[in-house]
Design an enzyme around this catalytic site. Structure first.
Site, PDB file in Angstrom:
ATOM      1  N   LYS A  88      84.787  27.272  62.833  1.00  0.00           N
ATOM      2  CA  LYS A  88      83.340  27.040  62.930  1.00  0.00           C
ATOM      3  C   LYS A  88      82.989  25.728  62.222  1.00  0.00           C
ATOM      4  O   LYS A  88      83.807  25.177  61.481  1.00  0.00           O
ATOM      5  CB  LYS A  88      82.588  28.207  62.280  1.00  0.00           C
ATOM      6  CG  LYS A  88      82.865  28.395  60.787  1.00  0.00           C
ATOM      7  CD  LYS A  88      82.323  29.726  60.278  1.00  0.00           C
ATOM      8  CE  LYS A  88      82.637  29.925  58.807  1.00  0.00           C
ATOM      9  NZ  LYS A  88      82.368  31.314  58.384  1.00  0.00           N
ATOM     10  N   ARG A 124      74.675  41.091  54.104  1.00  0.00           N
ATOM     11  CA  ARG A 124      74.160  39.964  54.883  1.00  0.00           C
ATOM     12  C   ARG A 124      74.079  40.431  56.336  1.00  0.00           C
ATOM     13  O   ARG A 124      73.009  40.676  56.839  1.00  0.00           O
ATOM     14  CB  ARG A 124      75.074  38.750  54.688  1.00  0.00           C
ATOM     15  CG  ARG A 124      74.504  37.448  55.191  1.00  0.00           C
ATOM     16  CD  ARG A 124      75.444  36.296  54.955  1.00  0.00           C
ATOM     17  NE  ARG A 124      76.755  36.514  55.556  1.00  0.00           N
ATOM     18  CZ  ARG A 124      77.784  35.666  55.458  1.00  0.00           C
ATOM     19  NH1 ARG A 124      77.653  34.539  54.768  1.00  0.00           N
ATOM     20  NH2 ARG A 124      78.936  35.931  56.043  1.00  0.00           N
ATOM     21  N   TYR A 181      72.940   2.896  39.129  1.00  0.00           N
ATOM     22  CA  TYR A 181      71.583   3.436  39.047  1.00  0.00           C
ATOM     23  C   TYR A 181      71.410   4.320  37.812  1.00  0.00           C
ATOM     24  O   TYR A 181      72.260   5.150  37.497  1.00  0.00           O
ATOM     25  CB  TYR A 181      71.276   4.278  40.281  1.00  0.00           C
ATOM     26  CG  TYR A 181      71.066   3.466  41.533  1.00  0.00           C
ATOM     27  CD1 TYR A 181      70.031   2.533  41.614  1.00  0.00           C
ATOM     28  CD2 TYR A 181      71.897   3.637  42.632  1.00  0.00           C
ATOM     29  CE1 TYR A 181      69.833   1.785  42.775  1.00  0.00           C
ATOM     30  CE2 TYR A 181      71.704   2.904  43.799  1.00  0.00           C
ATOM     31  CZ  TYR A 181      70.669   1.979  43.861  1.00  0.00           C
ATOM     32  OH  TYR A 181      70.479   1.255  44.997  1.00  0.00           O
ATOM     33  N   MET A 200      74.496   5.381  47.746  1.00  0.00           N
ATOM     34  CA  MET A 200      74.544   5.796  49.149  1.00  0.00           C
ATOM     35  C   MET A 200      75.833   5.346  49.841  1.00  0.00           C
ATOM     36  O   MET A 200      76.452   6.106  50.580  1.00  0.00           O
ATOM     37  CB  MET A 200      73.326   5.243  49.909  1.00  0.00           C
ATOM     38  CG  MET A 200      73.245   5.754  51.340  1.00  0.00           C
ATOM     39  SD  MET A 200      71.872   5.069  52.269  1.00  0.00           S
ATOM     40  CE  MET A 200      70.477   5.913  51.539  1.00  0.00           C
TER      41      MET A 200
HETATM   42  C1  LIG Z   1      83.603  31.792  57.775  1.00  0.00           C
HETATM   43  C2  LIG Z   1      84.116  33.175  57.911  1.00  0.00           C
HETATM   44  C3  LIG Z   1      85.444  33.486  57.576  1.00  0.00           C
HETATM   45  C4  LIG Z   1      86.383  32.504  56.932  1.00  0.00           C
HETATM   46  O1  LIG Z   1      86.133  32.463  55.539  1.00  0.00           O
HETATM   47  P1  LIG Z   1      87.009  31.573  54.561  1.00  0.00           P
HETATM   48  O2  LIG Z   1      86.482  31.891  53.218  1.00  0.00           O
HETATM   49  O3  LIG Z   1      86.747  30.155  54.939  1.00  0.00           O
HETATM   50  O4  LIG Z   1      88.415  31.966  54.782  1.00  0.00           O
HETATM   51  C5  LIG Z   1      85.887  34.772  57.829  1.00  0.00           C
HETATM   52  N1  LIG Z   1      85.070  35.698  58.366  1.00  0.00           N
HETATM   53  C6  LIG Z   1      83.785  35.446  58.675  1.00  0.00           C
HETATM   54  C7  LIG Z   1      82.938  36.510  59.255  1.00  0.00           C
HETATM   55  C8  LIG Z   1      83.259  34.179  58.452  1.00  0.00           C
HETATM   56  O5  LIG Z   1      81.982  33.927  58.744  1.00  0.00           O
END
Ligand SMILES: *Cc1c(COP(=O)(O)O)cnc(C)c1O
Length: 359
Positions: free
Chosen positions: A35, A131, A255, A303
Site C-alpha cells: 500500500k 479501529r 534558520y 526546504m
Molecule cells: C499496513 C498493514 C499491515 C502491514 O503492517 P506492517 O507494520 O507494515 O508490517 C498489515 N495488515 C494490515 C491490515 C495493514 O493495514
C-alpha cells in the site's frame, strides 16, 4: 548535470526480506503489503520484483489495486480496508480482488451483489485495536451470514494488532486470546500478523502473514538488534555536498541559529531538505554518512538543503556523496532522532526525488 538527490531502491533486498518473512513461518502464505506506493518504494516496480514468488499483494484501496492490474500484475490482490462504496464491487469482480469486510454496510453491499464469480472475503474482527472490524461477539453471526451469501466464496478470518512491536506487553497475547475465543468453531484460514506480529509472536504465525515494513528492510522491533542483521534496507536516500565552509567557534548555522559552533567546525551543505521528505524535526546530532564516514546533522533542516558536521572527515569536498538513510544509517535511527517512525520517512519521500532501481 543534475541535482544529486535520489532514492536508490534495491529490489533484491525486498525479495530477500520477503523470503525472510516466509522463512519465519514456512508453512504460512504471505500477503506482501505494498500500500501507499509500496511504502514509498514504488508499488509497480516492487510488485514486479516480487510477483514470481509472492502469494498475494495487499493494498489500502481499489485505486492502488487497479494501478497494479493496469501494470500487468496478475497475482492475487487484497483490499485491506475492503471497498469504500458499493459501486467498487463491480471492479472487484472484474479484476478479481480479495476484499476485507469489516462493517455491516460492507456486508450488506457484498451480499446484495451479483458477481460473475463469488467474492473472496477476509472477515475482519476487532480483537482490541478498536479501529476496524466487527466486535468479537458478532464474529460467528457475521461468518454465518457470509457463508449463507451466494455472492461469497472463500472466507479468511483476520484481525490486526495494536502493540505487536512491544515485546514485553501482554496486549498481543490478549488480542490473540480474544480472537481465538470469538472465532471458535469457525473452519477458515486465519491471517493476523503484520511484520511485528510475525517477527515477535509465535502464536501469530497462522495461515497467512501480512508483512509490510519489514519488506523494506526496517525492523518494527526496535530493541531486537539481530533483526537489523536479518533484514536488508531497500531504500538508500542519497545526495551530495554542494558547499563546504569553515566556521569559527560562536558562529550560528541556518534558520533560527539552532546550532552554534562550540569550536571551529567545517560545515557541509547537502542538497536535500524537508521538501524531499527529510524530516524537518531531525535534531542536531541525527546521524548521516558523508563519504563513507558517519557524522551528524547540525542546524535546522531547510526546504532544499541541510547542514552536516565535516570536521572529522579528511579531504572532504563539494560533490562528495551523502547517505541520509540506507544501509549504513538506518531509517530507524533517523526516525528516532526525529520523533517519528521509519514508515513516515519512507512514505514521505516526495515526488522531487527520483527513484532509481537496482536489480
Ligand atoms: C499496513 C498493514 C499491515 C502491514 O503492517 P506492517 O507494520 O507494515 O508490517 C498489515 N495488515 C494490515 C491490515 C495493514 O493495514
Amino acid at each position: 548535470m543534475a541535482r544529486p538527490t535520489r532514492a536508490r531502491i534495491n529490489l533484491a533486498a525486498i525479495r530477500h526480506n520477503y523470503r525472510y518473512a516466509k522463512s519465519v513461518s514456512p508453512s504460512s502464505k504471505a500477503v506482501a503489503i505494498i500500500k501507499a506506493n509500496a511504502y514509498g518504494h514504488g508499488a509497480v516496480r516492487v510488485a514486479q520484483a516480487l510477483e514470481p514468488e509472492v502469494d498475494a499483494f495487499g493494498v489500502a484501496c481499489i485505486e492502488e489495486a487497479i494501478e497494479l492490474r493496469e501494470a500487468g500484475i496478475k497475482a492475487p490482490i487484497m483490499l485491506l480496508e475492503g471497498v469504500f462504496t458499493p459501486d467498487e464491487l463491480e471492479m472487484v469482480d472484474q479484476l478479481g480482488f480479495m476484499i476485507a469486510v469489516h462493517t455491516q454496510e460492507q456486508l450488506d453491499w457484498v451480499c446484495a451483489a451479483k458477481p460473475s464469480k463469488p467474492f473472496t472475503v477476509w472477515l475482519k474482527v476487532d480483537s482490541g485495536m478498536h479501529r476496524l472490524g466487527f466486535a468479537p461477539e458478532q464474529a460467528v453471526a457475521v461468518y454465518k451470514q457470509l457463508l449463507a451469501c451466494e455472492a461469497v466464496g472463500d472466507i479468511t478470518l483476520m484481525t490486526h494488532f495494536a502493540r505487536a512491536d512491544e515485546t514485553s506487553s501482554d496486549a498481543t497475547a490478549l488480542q490473540m486470546q480474544r480472537f481465538k475465543q470469538c472465532t471458535k468453531g469457525i473452519e477458515a484460514p486465519v491471517a493476523v500478523a503484520n511484520s511485528a506480529g510475525l517477527l515477535a509472536w509465535d502464536m501469530a504465525r497462522k495461515d497467512w502473514l501480512r508483512p509490510g515494513i519489514m519488506l523494506y528492510g526496517a525492523s518494527p522491533i526496535l530493541d531486537d538488534k539481530s533483526l537489523e542483521q536479518a533484514l536488508k534496507p531497500a531504500m538508500s536516500l542519497e545526495s551530495a555536498l554542494i558547499a563546504v565552509r569553515d566556521l569559527e567557534a560562536g558562529e550560528p548555522i541556518g534558520y533560527g541559529a539552532r546550532f552554534v559552533c562550540d569550536k571551529p567546525i567545517r560545515v557541509g551543505v547537502v542538497a536535500i531538505g524537508y521538501a524531499d521528505g527529510y524530516p524537518r524535526h531531525a535534531k542536531d546530532g541525527t546521524p548521516v554518512m558523508v563519504k563513507g564516514v558517519r557524522t551528524r546533522i547540525i542546524g535546522r533542516v531547510s526546504m532544499d538543503m541541510l547542514t552536516v558536521d565535516l570536521t572529522d572527515i579528511p579531504d572532504v569536498k563539494v560533490g562528495d556523496p551523502v547517505e541520509l538513510w540506507g544501509e549504513h544509517v538506518l531509517a530507524n535511527e533517523v526516525a528516532e532522532c526525529s520523533d517519528t517512525i521509519a514508515y513516515t520517512l519512507f512514505t514521505g519521500v516526495t515526488r522531487r526525488v527520483p527513484l532509481v532501481y537496482e536489480n
